[in-house]
Design a protein around this motif. Structure first.
Motif, PDB file in Angstrom:
ATOM      1  N   GLY A 503       1.019  -1.197  -0.254  1.00  0.00           N
ATOM      2  CA  GLY A 503       0.362   0.003  -0.313  1.00  0.00           C
ATOM      3  C   GLY A 503       1.048   1.197   0.068  1.00  0.00           C
ATOM      4  N   TYR A 504       1.682   0.818  -0.046  1.00  0.00           N
ATOM      5  CA  TYR A 504       3.299   2.323  -0.457  1.00  0.00           C
ATOM      6  C   TYR A 504       2.585   2.941  -1.808  1.00  0.00           C
ATOM      7  N   THR A 505       2.931   4.283  -1.012  1.00  0.00           N
ATOM      8  CA  THR A 505       2.295   5.369  -2.010  1.00  0.00           C
ATOM      9  C   THR A 505       2.774   6.379  -1.862  1.00  0.00           C
ATOM     10  N   PHE A 506       3.008   6.992  -3.351  1.00  0.00           N
ATOM     11  CA  PHE A 506       3.985   8.843  -3.138  1.00  0.00           C
ATOM     12  C   PHE A 506       3.165   9.078  -4.288  1.00  0.00           C
ATOM     13  N   ARG A 507       3.815  10.482  -4.699  1.00  0.00           N
ATOM     14  CA  ARG A 507       2.909  11.428  -6.045  1.00  0.00           C
ATOM     15  C   ARG A 507       3.553  10.979  -6.755  1.00  0.00           C
ATOM     16  N   MET A 508       3.213  11.160  -8.203  1.00  0.00           N
ATOM     17  CA  MET A 508       3.923  11.516  -9.457  1.00  0.00           C
ATOM     18  C   MET A 508       4.647  12.154  -9.694  1.00  0.00           C
ATOM     19  N   PRO A 509       5.962  11.953  -9.628  1.00  0.00           N
ATOM     20  CA  PRO A 509       6.540  13.392  -9.601  1.00  0.00           C
ATOM     21  C   PRO A 509       6.571  13.389 -11.153  1.00  0.00           C
ATOM     22  N   ALA A 510       6.842  15.245 -11.370  1.00  0.00           N
ATOM     23  CA  ALA A 510       6.988  15.268 -12.044  1.00  0.00           C
ATOM     24  C   ALA A 510       8.626  15.245 -13.602  1.00  0.00           C
ATOM     25  N   SER A 511       9.692  14.885 -12.564  1.00  0.00           N
ATOM     26  CA  SER A 511      10.830  14.889 -13.357  1.00  0.00           C
ATOM     27  C   SER A 511      11.390  13.714 -13.144  1.00  0.00           C
ATOM     28  N   CYS A 512      11.938  13.070 -13.215  1.00  0.00           N
ATOM     29  CA  CYS A 512      13.075  12.036 -12.911  1.00  0.00           C
ATOM     30  C   CYS A 512      13.683  12.436 -11.842  1.00  0.00           C
ATOM     31  N   PRO A 513      13.811  11.774 -10.581  1.00  0.00           N
ATOM     32  CA  PRO A 513      14.677  12.116  -9.449  1.00  0.00           C
ATOM     33  C   PRO A 513      16.188  11.960  -9.876  1.00  0.00           C
ATOM     34  N   ASP A 514      16.051  10.930 -10.523  1.00  0.00           N
ATOM     35  CA  ASP A 514      17.810  10.731 -10.894  1.00  0.00           C
ATOM     36  C   ASP A 514      18.708  11.640 -11.829  1.00  0.00           C
ATOM     37  N   CYS A 515      18.005  11.917 -13.027  1.00  0.00           N
ATOM     38  CA  CYS A 515      18.160  12.846 -14.348  1.00  0.00           C
ATOM     39  C   CYS A 515      17.871  14.266 -14.241  1.00  0.00           C
ATOM     40  N   GLY A 516      16.566  14.499 -13.980  1.00  0.00           N
ATOM     41  CA  GLY A 516      16.113  14.925 -13.947  1.00  0.00           C
ATOM     42  C   GLY A 516      14.987  15.411 -14.750  1.00  0.00           C
ATOM     43  N   ASN A 517      14.795  15.035 -15.764  1.00  0.00           N
ATOM     44  CA  ASN A 517      14.316  14.070 -17.171  1.00  0.00           C
ATOM     45  C   ASN A 517      13.433  14.386 -17.170  1.00  0.00           C
ATOM     46  N   THR A 518      12.089  15.042 -17.649  1.00  0.00           N
ATOM     47  CA  THR A 518      10.992  15.108 -17.920  1.00  0.00           C
ATOM     48  C   THR A 518       9.716  13.743 -18.748  1.00  0.00           C
ATOM     49  N   ASP A 519      10.426  13.966 -19.094  1.00  0.00           N
ATOM     50  CA  ASP A 519       9.783  12.160 -20.086  1.00  0.00           C
ATOM     51  C   ASP A 519      10.061  11.307 -19.262  1.00  0.00           C
ATOM     52  N   LEU A 520       8.878  11.171 -18.361  1.00  0.00           N
ATOM     53  CA  LEU A 520       8.336  10.044 -17.988  1.00  0.00           C
ATOM     54  C   LEU A 520       7.451   8.955 -18.440  1.00  0.00           C
ATOM     55  N   ARG A 521       8.019   7.479 -19.109  1.00  0.00           N
ATOM     56  CA  ARG A 521       6.869   7.691 -20.030  1.00  0.00           C
ATOM     57  C   ARG A 521       6.574   5.894 -19.290  1.00  0.00           C
ATOM     58  N   ASP A 522       4.963   5.668 -19.254  1.00  0.00           N
ATOM     59  CA  ASP A 522       4.674   3.915 -18.541  1.00  0.00           C
ATOM     60  C   ASP A 522       4.721   3.373 -18.942  1.00  0.00           C
ATOM     61  N   ARG A 523       4.737   2.066 -19.156  1.00  0.00           N
ATOM     62  CA  ARG A 523       4.156   0.814 -19.756  1.00  0.00           C
ATOM     63  C   ARG A 523       3.854  -0.535 -19.450  1.00  0.00           C
ATOM     64  N   GLY A 524       3.307  -1.053 -20.040  1.00  0.00           N
ATOM     65  CA  GLY A 524       1.902  -1.801 -20.278  1.00  0.00           C
ATOM     66  C   GLY A 524       1.014  -0.590 -19.805  1.00  0.00           C
ATOM     67  N   ALA A 525      -0.659  -1.618 -19.372  1.00  0.00           N
ATOM     68  CA  ALA A 525      -1.544  -0.741 -18.920  1.00  0.00           C
ATOM     69  C   ALA A 525      -2.093  -1.768 -18.534  1.00  0.00           C
ATOM     70  N   GLY A 526      -2.995  -0.851 -17.334  1.00  0.00           N
ATOM     71  CA  GLY A 526      -4.257  -1.498 -16.634  1.00  0.00           C
ATOM     72  C   GLY A 526      -6.024  -0.683 -16.832  1.00  0.00           C
ATOM     73  N   THR A 527      -6.086  -1.611 -16.115  1.00  0.00           N
ATOM     74  CA  THR A 527      -7.812  -1.151 -16.514  1.00  0.00           C
ATOM     75  C   THR A 527      -7.903   0.607 -17.166  1.00  0.00           C
ATOM     76  N   GLU A 528      -7.572   1.505 -16.152  1.00  0.00           N
ATOM     77  CA  GLU A 528      -7.262   2.963 -15.945  1.00  0.00           C
ATOM     78  C   GLU A 528      -7.093   3.657 -17.347  1.00  0.00           C
ATOM     79  N   LYS A 529      -5.481   3.082 -18.023  1.00  0.00           N
ATOM     80  CA  LYS A 529      -6.010   3.679 -19.116  1.00  0.00           C
ATOM     81  C   LYS A 529      -6.036   2.781 -19.782  1.00  0.00           C
TER      82      LYS A 529
END
Length: 765
Positions: A503-529
């Protein structure tokens, strides 16, 4: 001196002994609850298992019980026998059985309060003609109080009683008085509570509490509403009642929409006419919505419902009703219904018997409700009907071995055609650049045609959330749970990343915490997508989604199913919840988004579960109208299991499955026991697992596999190892479990492993 052995709601083996203080002897009996001290400051609600006069060995000091909480037993002797069997067979402490079986309100001395309603009656001093006149005269200066008092006399008929019935002393006997609730009086007179309090203060009215049930009545029974069976159904019912198998167990193998439920209803009515009780088990709460409506229409208030979405107080009241002289004749429920008291059980119906949801995984006891129900039926002499379109491998094997009676319904009700299943090779479509997203042209066309024709569609995707993986396109960073060895699932509706294990949860970041890039992409799909994609593709569709995220409230199932059944929504997207026996009249198309997701699971049951789920969800199409259509998307259309799903060839699938199971020694040719070890230190749990595996091999040889890391090897900061035992059915159950416990006990005596957690999963599903 009297002593009691009690079960405490704690995950520890054995019973605990307490003394019975002088004066409590008469109140203490088996299966009543008692309040007992534990440790220095704690108290627990315990269940008395035995009353005796055997002084504990070794001069051990025994604490006295504090109080007795019940005037009569809250458990039947047959239930306690079942608890003992479950504790032994599933290798679970009796405290875990108690915690699973009893509603929460019965596990605390102050946990359950009966629901009461406040009633109004005439005060004792106002029950003569003269006293009533005096009261009305006094109230002339308080018009509202006078109005309320006069209205009460009229509603309750106390005015007539006072005038017409009197005893020798001039006081009235309230023989024809009608009870009036405080709420009713306030509603009729539109008064406030303070007005009634004033009348009580003047000793003209009196308030009293009446215990009222939380359980909704289902109305009067209407057996005349039972539909007549067609020839195939009648023949199947006759075969079931003929009882040509000594076990009393029938496997009813009927294709989807063959009319199994109507057969159950006839069998239930006959059982009730014999004065027997019926337990009707379903694997999912969602299924109870439609079945409840069908059963209540016939059986009315003789039907009780029991599952985890009911409030704890409601479950306590159902338990108490089952112990009363007027219990429900039929209980419809999910797996926890096996724990209810049944005094005259005569029929057990286990619908969708193949479903893995009948198995409890966490917490302990890790029982299978089907197996527990079969044991209950054996002891009570009840008949059992296991109903399904896709039998579990173990049940079908026992039926072929004549251990169960096998009854088959090979055609749909009214000879409706089974759906046409079209397999779509998405790998080929993507290679030829015909398909770029998740929806194949065939699925788009089929859904569009169905919606255009006023029909409905179901889209099955067996994964919830928006995306199971989020990844930085530049550096490859992907968010992991800090407590578990899993990726976090992105939920778009909450803009959060969530672990589905802890149940651990945190907000979706606006950018990558490692490199700062804002191009975060989702892989795969659940029912929401899938819901987003479908909404874009079919903007006029009225979409509903059914998964764990949309059904967490009590009435969510009812609302989603009712809206789809009524046509308020016409496109339902869901996880495996939509595969389980739901009956909708107008579904023209079913889409299976990704068969590979199920087939690729690291589980020896993966193909069995996939065949069942895809066959079941396909069966939702075309149940009442013209022939339904199913679009099955996969990258491996040549797999035998895919061809068998298309052909509805359960027999062929079963033959292939049995050949594999026999070769690799899996059920039904062996019985499995999984042994898990957990600890916060990875090296320590690994060492303990190796040692335990070695000890078990001394008893069981090459029947022991592992230890290995499970697919998810860390959950809630605890590292996990797994040992599998493959045991021939001929091995004695009691001796086998004794040897396993001996090996575990010897391990835990080592001071290094004193904080190690070891638990068992018997017959994993």
């Amino acid at each position: 001196m009297n002593y009691v052995d009690v079960i405490l709601p704690l995950p520890v083996d054995g019973l605990f002994t307490y003394s019975v203080p002088e004066g409590m002897e008469a109140a203490v009996m088996p299966f009543v609850r008692v309040k007992v001290p534990f440790g220095l400051t704690k108290t627990h609600t315990a269940l008395v298992a035995r009353v005796h006069q055997e002084t504990p060995d070794g001069g051990m000091k025994v604490k006295p019980i504090i109080s007795v909480l019940d005037g009569k037993p809250v458990l039947l002797a047959e239930q306690y026998r079942l608890w003992r069997w479950m504790s032994d067979y599933y290798m679970a402490p009796m405290g875990d059985i108690l915690k699973a079986a009893l509603p929460q309100g019965m596990k605390k001395e102050d946990g359950y309060r009966p629901r009461t309603e406040t009633y109004v009656t005439l005060a004792d001093g106002c029950r003569t003609v003269q006293s009533l006149h005096n009261a009305l005269n006094i109230l002339r200066r308080s018009p509202k109080q006078q109005e309320v008092f006069s209205t009460f006399l009229s509603l309750s008929r106390w005015d007539k009683a006072v005038e017409t019935v009197a005893d020798d002393g001039g006081n009235t006997a309230a023989t024809q008085v009608k009870e009036v609730t405080k709420e009713e009086l306030m509603n009729v007179t539109r008064c406030t509570a303070s007005v009634i309090r004033a009348l009580v203060g003047k000793q003209m009215l009196r308030l009293y509490e009446v215990e009222v049930g939380r359980l909704n009545g289902g109305g009067e029974p209407h057996p005349e509403r039972i539909k007549p069976l067609n020839e195939a159904q009648r023949q199947a019912k006759d075969e079931i009642t003929a009882d040509r198998n000594a076990s009393g167990i029938t496997l009813l193998h009927g294709v989807t929409s063959s009319g199994k439920t109507e057969i159950y209803i006839h069998l239930i009515q006959e059982a009730m006419e014999r004065g027997e009780q019926v337990m009707y088990l379903l694997p999912e709460i969602a299924l109870t919505v439609q079945i409840t409506q069908r059963l209540q229409r016939v059986f009315g208030n003789r039907l009780g419902i029991y599952h985890s979405k009911y409030s704890d107080a409601e479950r306590v009241e159902i338990w108490q009703k089952q112990l009363s002289d007027t219990p429900y004749d039929v209980i419809l429920g999910a797996r926890s219904a096996v724990f209810l008291p049944y005094r005259r059980l005569g029929l057990v119906v286990i619908d969708e018997e193949h479903e893995a949801s009948f198995k409890q995984y966490d917490p302990s006891p890790r029982y299978h409700a089907r197996s527990v129900a079969l044991m209950m039926a054996r002891w009570s002499g009840a008949k059992v009907v296991l109903g399904t379109a896709t039998p579990s491998a173990e049940s079908y094997w026992l039926a072929l071995k004549n251990k169960y009676n096998l009854v088959t319904l090979a055609r749909r009700y009214k000879d409706l055609q089974l759906p046409q299943i079209q397999v779509v090779d998405v790998k080929d479509l993507r290679r030829r650049k015909i398909m770029r997203g998740m929806l194949s042209p065939q699925l788009k066309e089929a859904v569009a045609e169905a919606l255009h024709n006023g029909e409905q569609a179901i889209i099955f995707q067996n994964r919830r959330g928006f995306s199971p993986v989020v990844e930085c396109h530049q550096c490859g960073w992907s968010p992991k749970c800090p407590n578990c060895d899993v990726s976090l699932t992105y939920h778009k509706t909450t803009a959060a990343l969530t672990c589905h294990y802890c149940g651990y949860t945190f907000r979706m970041p606006a950018s990558c915490p490692d490199c700062g890039n804002t191009d975060l992409r989702d892989r795969g799909a659940g029912t929401e997508k899938v819901e987003d994609i479908i909404a874009d593709e079919f903007p006029t569709a009225r979409i509903a989604r059914m998964d764990l995220d949309t059904t967490h409230t009590r009435n969510a199932y009812e609302r989603i199913i009712a809206e789809f059944a009524s046509g308020k929504t016409n496109l339902l997207i869901g996880t495996q919840m939509v595969t389980k026996g739901l009956d909708f009249d107008n579904v023209g198309v079913v889409g299976i988004m990704s068969a590979d997701t199920m087939l690729n699971q690291p589980d020896f049951r993966a193909y069995e579960h996939s065949f069942m789920m895809m066959t079941q969800v396909a069966g939702r199409a075309g149940r009442k109208g013209r022939r339904g259509r199913v679009i099955l998307q996969t990258t491996r259309p040549g797999l035998p299991v895919i061809r068998q799903i298309v052909a509805g060839d359960y027999a062929g699938f079963f033959r292939g499955l049995m050949a594999e199971r026999r070769q690799f020694r899996y059920p039904p040719f062996t019985r499995l026991i999984d042994v898990y070890l957990k600890h916060k230190d990875d090296a320590l749990v690994n060492s303990a697992a190796i040692e335990l595996g070695s000890r078990l091999r001394q008893y069981f040889g090459d029947r022991v596999l592992g230890p290995d890391r499970p697919a998810v090897a860390r959950v809630k900061l605890m590292y996990i190892r797994k040992i599998v035992l493959k045991l021939e059915p001929a091995l004695g159950v009691t001796a086998t479990r004794q040897r396993i416990r001996q090996a575990v006990d010897a391990l835990l005596k080592d001071v290094r492993y004193k904080s190690m957690t070891v638990y068992f999963d018997v017959d994993p599903a």
